[in-house]
Write an enzyme that holds these catalytic residues in place. Structure first.
Site, PDB file in Angstrom:
ATOM      1  N   SER A 237       0.657  -1.184   0.085  1.00 33.27           N
ATOM      2  CA  SER A 237      -0.109  -0.080   0.075  1.00 33.27           C
ATOM      3  C   SER A 237       0.947   1.352   0.190  1.00 33.27           C
ATOM      4  O   SER A 237       2.032   1.222   0.253  1.00 33.27           O
ATOM      5  CB  SER A 237      -1.001   0.055   1.078  1.00 33.27           C
ATOM      6  OG  SER A 237      -1.916  -1.303   1.065  1.00 33.27           O
ATOM      7  N   SER A 275      -2.241  -4.076  -2.824  1.00 34.23           N
ATOM      8  CA  SER A 275      -1.910  -2.764  -2.600  1.00 34.23           C
ATOM      9  C   SER A 275      -2.838  -1.960  -2.374  1.00 34.23           C
ATOM     10  O   SER A 275      -3.829  -1.555  -3.399  1.00 34.23           O
ATOM     11  CB  SER A 275      -0.870  -2.332  -3.353  1.00 34.23           C
ATOM     12  OG  SER A 275      -0.258  -1.178  -2.894  1.00 34.23           O
ATOM     13  N   ASP A 277      -3.985   1.551  -2.302  1.00 29.74           N
ATOM     14  CA  ASP A 277      -3.288   2.897  -3.129  1.00 29.74           C
ATOM     15  C   ASP A 277      -4.391   3.934  -2.709  1.00 29.74           C
ATOM     16  O   ASP A 277      -5.444   4.026  -3.587  1.00 29.74           O
ATOM     17  CB  ASP A 277      -2.740   2.766  -4.127  1.00 29.74           C
ATOM     18  CG  ASP A 277      -1.609   1.723  -4.210  1.00 29.74           C
ATOM     19  OD1 ASP A 277      -0.925   1.382  -3.197  1.00 29.74           O
ATOM     20  OD2 ASP A 277      -1.554   0.801  -5.354  1.00 29.74           O
TER      21      ASP A 277
END
Length: 341
Positions: A237, A275, A277
């Site tokens: 992340s 991830s 984001d």
């Protein structure tokens, strides 16, 4: 060393005096670092707009990939208003951190009956024993109450103490740009006439996978650090906070936030399925100021992209090699002129 000290200059736009998110007037940053030299490498980073004392600020959240725990984001999406400082920490500590922000807000608004803490996270479990959930209310309050102007600490500090990105040790990074909006704006978005000069600042908590790329040059950890292995899992992340004193409403701030996530691609982000984001953008402009019209946003878009790219590079270049939980090591980026010069 920061990117510019290594000769890595991103874009042609001028920076603010500190080249940091704190170049935006009234934006403060505080850190609390938890590092026992062994199994705990974690912390808290707080971005505190002073003007929140007068009420909420226009804001937006962009979710590049929603594999994360961003507490309070749906209300920001719905109302377009930031009601609290932005606090960043580790994944399994995000809920305790949100409760601590609630304590902070209730102490400043004794008559309030509803509050919306905005708390984000990345997973620092490669270097820190994340299941111990070491973040306490006091850690969060210390970061909030200690937030200040000036150049924030970067690298292995606060919420970046245990993070890794792009195969290397990473952490917290920040950068800023100055641009002119309105009037006759010159090519590149600065130096125009008849407009207003504004600041765009970015702060990133970098903890994502991919192949580090510096001004188009790939920097694979396996080749530049003998014997190094990529952290597994390879990053989890990225949290990006964008602040500006440009007068923008929530919709236009959403457009800036999207560009912030786009900028991750410049440094080699893989945008992996695991991830989370996110980008949060807010404006500190005085209430009632007419919003910058959409056709005049290009200089701000350029400023966001450049500031985020440089903030991400600073998060890596300012980090130091760290050995943490279970003896795992994340290596710092070597200052090798073949790649960085």
């Amino acid at each position: 060393m920061r990117a510019r000290s290594l000769g890595v200059v991103v874009g042609a736009l001028p920076t603010g005096p500190l080249n940091a998110i704190t170049d935006v007037p009234g934006v403060l940053v505080g850190h609390t670092t938890v590092d026992d030299g062994a199994d705990l490498h974690t912390g808290v980073t707080a971005i505190v707009p002073e003007s929140l004392a007068g009420g909420g600020l226009p804001a937006a959240v962009h979710t590049g990939n929603g594999y994360g725990k961003l507490v309070g984001s749906t209300q920001v999406d719905e109302l377009g208003v930031l009601e609290s400082p932005v606090v960043l920490t580790a994944t399994l500590s995000v809920f305790r951190a949100a409760d601590a922000v609630l304590t902070y807000l209730m102490g400043r608004r004794p008559d309030g009956v509803s509050f919306n803490p905005l708390v984000g996270e990345t997973n620092d479990g490669f270097l820190s024993d994340i299941r111990r959930r070491p973040i306490t209310e006091r850690h969060v309050l210390d970061a909030l109450e200690g937030a200040a102007g000036g150049l924030p600490a970067e690298g292995c500090v606060g919420a970046g103490t245990g993070t890794t990105a792009l195969g290397f040790k990473a952490g917290i990074g920040t950068s800023s740009r100055r641009v002119t909006v309105g009037g006759n704006v010159a090519a590149g978005g600065s130096g125009g006439t008849g407009g207003s000069e504004v600041t765009v600042g970015a702060l990133a908590q970098a903890n994502f996978g991919g192949l580090l790329t510096v001004r188009g040059v790939p920097v694979p950890v396996e080749e530049v650090v003998p014997g190094a292995r990529r952290p597994e899992p390879p990053g989890n992340s990225c949290m990006i906070v964008v602040a500006t004193d440009a007068p923008l409403d929530a919709r236009r701030l959403g457009r800036l936030a999207r560009r912030a996530v786009f900028a991750m691609g410049r440094v080699g982000a893989s945008y992996a399925q695991g991830s989370g984001d996110y980008a949060i953008a807010f404006s500190t402009a005085p209430p009632g100021a007419p919003a910058v019209p959409d056709p005049a946003l290009d200089p701000l878009f350029a400023a966001v992209m450049d500031a985020v790219e440089e903030a991400l590079l600073n998060s890596l270049f300012m980090a130091t090699t760290t050995t943490g939980f279970a003896g795992r090591t994340a290596h710092a980026v070597p200052y090798d002129r073949r790649y960085l010069g």
